[in-house]
Design an enzyme around this catalytic site. Structure first.
Site, PDB file in Angstrom:
ATOM      1  N   SER A 131       1.700   0.516   3.895  1.00 14.81           N
ATOM      2  CA  SER A 131       0.747  -0.531   4.181  1.00 14.81           C
ATOM      3  C   SER A 131      -0.645  -0.318   3.584  1.00 14.81           C
ATOM      4  CB  SER A 131       0.611  -0.673   5.696  1.00 14.81           C
ATOM      5  OG  SER A 131       0.030   0.472   6.266  1.00 14.81           O
ATOM      6  N   SER A 172       3.013   4.902   5.126  1.00 13.70           N
ATOM      7  CA  SER A 172       1.954   3.995   4.661  1.00 13.70           C
ATOM      8  C   SER A 172       0.863   4.633   3.806  1.00 13.70           C
ATOM      9  CB  SER A 172       1.297   3.294   5.851  1.00 13.70           C
ATOM     10  OG  SER A 172       2.129   2.258   6.312  1.00 13.70           O
ATOM     11  N   LYS A 182      -9.769   2.089   5.177  1.00 12.17           N
ATOM     12  CA  LYS A 182      -8.687   1.118   5.419  1.00 12.17           C
ATOM     13  C   LYS A 182      -9.074   0.210   6.574  1.00 12.17           C
ATOM     14  CE  LYS A 182      -3.698   0.847   6.437  1.00 12.17           C
ATOM     15  NZ  LYS A 182      -2.457   1.591   6.719  1.00 12.17           N
TER      16      LYS A 182
END
Lengths: 477, 96
Positions: A150, A174, A75
């Site tokens: 997210s 997330s 990420k």
């Protein structure tokens, strides 16, 4: 190599002649095929192929690490030395990491390959991946829908078989929320289980790095590697790391608590609610203890979460001034305006909203009425949750109130977007581990997850029970 | 809590952010809405409860105070947006 091979499958095939390079080629093919989903901000094609050759050599020599053959998507908030890390923000556009996050360091040490950097909401703030400065990410199962956020890119990378596992970070859901909307498994470990060193901070007392996977075993082995004490993170726990992989065989029964308020919530999709009730009933019939309790604090969870995380974010994000690194505006005339212009032109609207709210709740005159109040609420919620977990092994909840929503559907209303995290923030407020297990399939064709929250450091049992649920109640892919 | 221009100016000052024209109206509206939402906590009496600050159980994690070099000068300067040899350039800070 077959699509959606588990890591143990890959290892088995490696013994029978498959090469790590072929594994990388397989994922690169899928990455190219689904490039339009915008799950990856950058793909390290050459580097991954080169590293695969080196690992193939190590395998021949018998010196390969335990993750040889595992291909991982990272990420864009986790530092990876010599690679860009931008938090999907214009303010960090072009930023190149000068060190590895501990999680990355440990994965590389065991011979995993990092294949690319995944899209996410800017600074991990969002529930739909629509806040990225580098374009939205689309859900691979329905391209008119969001993947969640997210960590949207990380979820889609696993969903479309572009890697074996991916890393995400989870501050209020997330990992679990996009896992639910994309139909994959996601785990947010206990606060302190995984070092946060090298994770770009959003809210330091909530953030945890975790994993997405298609197979529970793959999450288990990756968690085993990245968990544990780290001298670079004083909040990382010295609690011993269980051998998650060896403890996946579930035996016995569990005691599950569900919340009446959660199952009857007006925001909850009626079909998800019905499935939850059926599942709980089946688990009860299978010999598990299920208790429905009242959790009257449910509607205070999201307000508490936003007051505390925005406060922490306003402090954490004050370092982004565009002086030592990051975006530098051409429009500044003095030092004061360089800070203002760099930050105002560099940050996107949601990040600015949260910095403003956080600055407000910490400001003189409002601290006690907002911030301190939320800290008190945090204790109340934590104590009540821990009390429930004295007599129950897990709390069972929906992960999300609905299946994946439409692109643009919630962007006009920040509060409506925040409520996408209704069921996930509790684990972060309390620091407890939680998973989203992809059990649900809606009549609209989209997947959704079932969430379990466990006691501190109960990751081994959570993973084992997740596998049990997948085996007995899952839809095969 | 009423969010007005004065409050937005004060908070954006503290946060080193600026909101111009329409942006200012938008942030005012958003803050008003979000504050209305989080003020739900006022329904609960929390007077007798202590704030919870730390989530970790780890206490007093100390180490010897040993100086080490983690980042070289070259690495530290690598991401500087505007520099002049070994120096970071910023707009003029001294007023004439």
């Amino acid at each position: 190599m077959k699509n959606y091979s588990s890591f143990s499958d890959i290892q088995l095939q490696l013994q029978e002649g498959l090469t790590v390079k072929e594994v990388v080629v397989h994922y690169l093919k899928n990455i190219r095929q689904y490039a339009h989903l915008n799950a990856f901000l950058e793909v390290f094609e050459e580097e991954a192929l080169h590293r695969a050759e080196q690992i193939d050599l190590k395998i021949k020599q018998g010196t390969a690490g335990k993750l040889a053959g595992m291909v991982i998507a990272n990420k864009d908030v986790i530092n990876h030395k010599g690679h860009h890390t931008t938090s999907s923000s214009k303010i960090l556009s072009g930023y190149e990491s000068i060190y590895n996050a501990t999680a990355i360091e440990r994965l590389l040490r065991d011979d995993a390959i990092i294949i690319g950097r995944c899209n996410c909401d800017e600074f991990a703030m969002g529930s739909s991946n629509e806040n990225s400065a580098f374009g939205i990410c689309k859900n691979g199962l329905d391209e008119t829908k969001v993947p969640g956020g997210s960590s949207g890119g990380s979820a889609v990378a696993v969903q479309m078989d572009m890697c074996t596992i991916s890393l995400g970070s989870d501050t209020g859901g997330s990992i679990r929320q996009p896992a639910s909307l994309c139909g994959v498994f996601g785990i947010k470990p206990t606060y302190g289980r995984v070092s946060r060193y090298g994770l770009i901070a959003y809210a330091s007392s909530f953030d945890q790095i975790g994993v997405f996977s298609n197979h529970i075993e793959d999450a288990a082995i990756a968690m085993e590697v990245i968990s544990g004490k780290d001298v670079m993170d004083a909040t990382s726990s010295a609690h011993p790391v269980d051998a998650y992989t060896n403890q996946l065989a579930f035996s016995g029964t569990v005691r599950l608590a569900s919340f009446a308020e959660a199952l009857h919530h007006p925001k909850l999709d009626t079909e998800i609610s019905a499935t939850m009730n059926t599942l709980i009933k089946s688990l009860n019939e299978a010999g598990h203890t299920t208790t429905q309790v009242s959790f009257t604090e449910l509607d205070y969870l999201v307000p508490t979460y936003y007051l505390l995380t925005t406060a922490e974010a306003s402090s954490n994000l004050s370092r982004f001034d565009g002086i030592r690194y990051g975006y530098r505006s051409q429009n500044a005339t003095d030092l004061e305006s360089t800070y203002r212009k760099n930050r105002s032109e560099g940050f996107g609207p949601e990040v600015k909203r949260r910095i403003m709210l956080g600055t407000f709740v910490l400001s003189a005159g409002y601290y006690d009425a907002y911030y301190a109040k939320a800290q008190k609420m945090r204790r109340l919620i934590r104590d009540k949750t821990l009390e429930l977990l004295k007599t129950n092994d897990f709390i069972i909840l929906p992960t999300t109130p609905s299946t994946a929503f439409g692109i643009g559907e919630k962007t006009k209303d920040p509060v409506e977007m925040y409520l996408a995290d209704l069921y996930t923030v509790q684990a972060n407020i309390t620091g407890l581990p939680a998973v989203s297990v992809p059990l649900g399939k809606h009549s609209n064709g989209l997947p959704y997850g079932i969430q379990l929250i466990g006691n501190k450091f109960s990751e081994a049992r959570l993973l084992a029970f997740s596998k049990y649920l997948m085996t007995h109640y899952g839809n095969s892919k | 809590m009423k969010v007005d221009d004065q409050l937005v100016d004060k908070i954006s000052d503290l946060a080193r952010l600026e909101f111009l024209g329409e942006e200012k109206e938008q942030i005012k509206k958003d803050l008003q809405q979000i504050l209305g939402f989080v003020e739900k906590l006022n329904e609960v009496n929390l007077d007798q409860i202590e704030p919870l600050v730390y989530i970790t159980d780890e206490v007093n994690i100390l180490r010897d105070d040993v100086a080490e070099e983690h980042v070289s000068k070259e690495q530290a300067l690598r991401n500087v947006p505007l520099r002049d040899s070994d120096y970071i350039k910023v707009p003029k800070v001294i007023k004439k």
